[in-house]
Design an enzyme around this catalytic site. Structure first.
Site, mmCIF file in Angstrom:
data_model
loop_
_atom_site.group_PDB
_atom_site.id
_atom_site.type_symbol
_atom_site.label_atom_id
_atom_site.label_comp_id
_atom_site.label_asym_id
_atom_site.label_seq_id
_atom_site.Cartn_x
_atom_site.Cartn_y
_atom_site.Cartn_z
ATOM 1 N N SER A 161 0.837 -1.202 0.000
ATOM 2 C CA SER A 161 0.000 0.000 0.000
ATOM 3 C C SER A 161 0.868 1.246 0.000
ATOM 4 C CB SER A 161 -0.884 0.006 1.248
ATOM 5 O OG SER A 161 -1.539 1.242 1.417
ATOM 6 N N TYR A 187 -0.075 0.144 10.574
ATOM 7 C CA TYR A 187 -0.398 -0.297 9.213
ATOM 8 C C TYR A 187 0.759 0.007 8.264
ATOM 9 C CZ TYR A 187 -2.897 -0.572 4.733
ATOM 10 O OH TYR A 187 -3.287 -0.890 3.453
#
Length: 314
Positions: A161, A187
């Site tokens: 990501s 994350y």
């Protein structure tokens, strides 16, 4: 040289797979019962692959498999249970695999969850997004190498990501034991870890015929963002043009199956092209930070990950 393809942000997985024959190839897609995982599996099944959906929810997986078989005409879509936070589940999945494996797609993931730990004491996002996939891929290495002996190459694809831009891997405190928990940073470091895995797997396994690349699928508004503040989600949806799941799956399918990527390994892609180095990732969600391609960090992460898994199994 930076790799560019004819495909773009608007290309779909079916656009990318058009003309590719994957008949007789075995593929595993983790987390393939929702979101872009479904469309990744669908496109590969449409090319003739024997696709295994590795999922936590078997009922959802079976519904997805039935849908894929109906829409592609390919009945070779299997469903198997896999919990990436459980090393016993990972070991059982790998032990039950027979024959060569031509592509393994690390698609499953969690995003910005509340602070939570697995039974091994691992922070949930790092455990799911990196360590679980790391353990699974090591366990399936021989199946990947076997595939490479007959087709010339096996591929591992890590769905990372642009969120990696929020944090390098913090080796001094991987699991937020000493620093305040920040869901976004947790994350981010887990997604940086997925790119670093591709870098080090390339160094270790390229001679085995196994290529490994990572990617950013794009801004796809799915259940993955369920932990976000609603106002933040609304602001970003207004600022960032969203992709459909079919478009979001395109780069995964490109890296897993396109002949254009033959022999390419250890790189990070977005919008079906290799990402350019950037100092900061802004709302366009493009580019790769230097810390995600750092070879020393990649070697260190591999060793740390092995040690964590070994300790958890004792």
């Amino acid at each position: 040289m930076r790799i560019i393809t004819p495909f773009t942000a608007s290309s779909t997985a079916m656009d990318v797979i058009a003309g590719v024959d994957f008949t007789g190839r075995a593929v595993i897609v983790t987390g393939a019962s929702s979101g872009i995982g479904v469309e990744t599996a669908r496109a590969l099944a449409a090319a003739g692959a024997h696709v295994t959906l590795a999922v936590r929810d078997l009922d959802a997986g079976r519904r997805t498999a039935d849908d894929i078989a109906a829409t592609t005409g390919n009945g070779l879509v299997a469903v198997r249970g896999l919990d990436l936070t459980d090393l016993d589940s990972i070991a059982a999945f790998a032990a039950g695999w027979n024959g060569p494996l031509h592509a393994l797609i690390h698609n499953a993931g969690v995003m910005e969850t509340p602070r939570k730990y697995t039974r091994y004491g691992w922070e949930l996002q790092f455990a799911t997004n990196h360590l679980g996939h790391f353990a699974l891929t090591l366990a399936l290495h021989d199946a990947l190498a076997e595939a490479a002996t007959t087709t010339g190459e096996a591929r591992v694809v890590a769905v990372s990501s642009s969120g990696h831009g929020s944090s390098p891997v913090r080796f001094d405190d991987l699991f937020f034991r000493r620093r305040p928990y920040d869901a976004g940073h947790a994350y981010g470091q887990s997604k940086t870890a997925q790119i670093l895995f591709a870098v080090e797997a390339t160094r270790r396994w390229a001679r085995h015929g196994i290529t490994t690349n990572a990617l950013m699928p794009g801004g796809i508004w799915t259940n993955l963002q369920r932990h976000w503040d609603p106002d933040r989600r609304a602001r970003l949806k207004a600022a960032v043009p969203g992709k459909t799941p079919q478009q979001g799956a395109a780069t995964s399918v490109l890296l897993a199956a396109s002949p254009r990527l033959q022999g390419v390994s250890g790189r990070y892609f977005d919008d079906c092209a290799e990402a350019e180095p950037v100092e900061e990732i802004v709302e366009g969600l493009h580019g790769v930070r230097a810390w995600a391609l750092d070879k020393d960090a990649a070697r260190r992460l591999w060793d740390v990950s092995l040690a964590l898994i070994d300790a958890a199994r004792r």
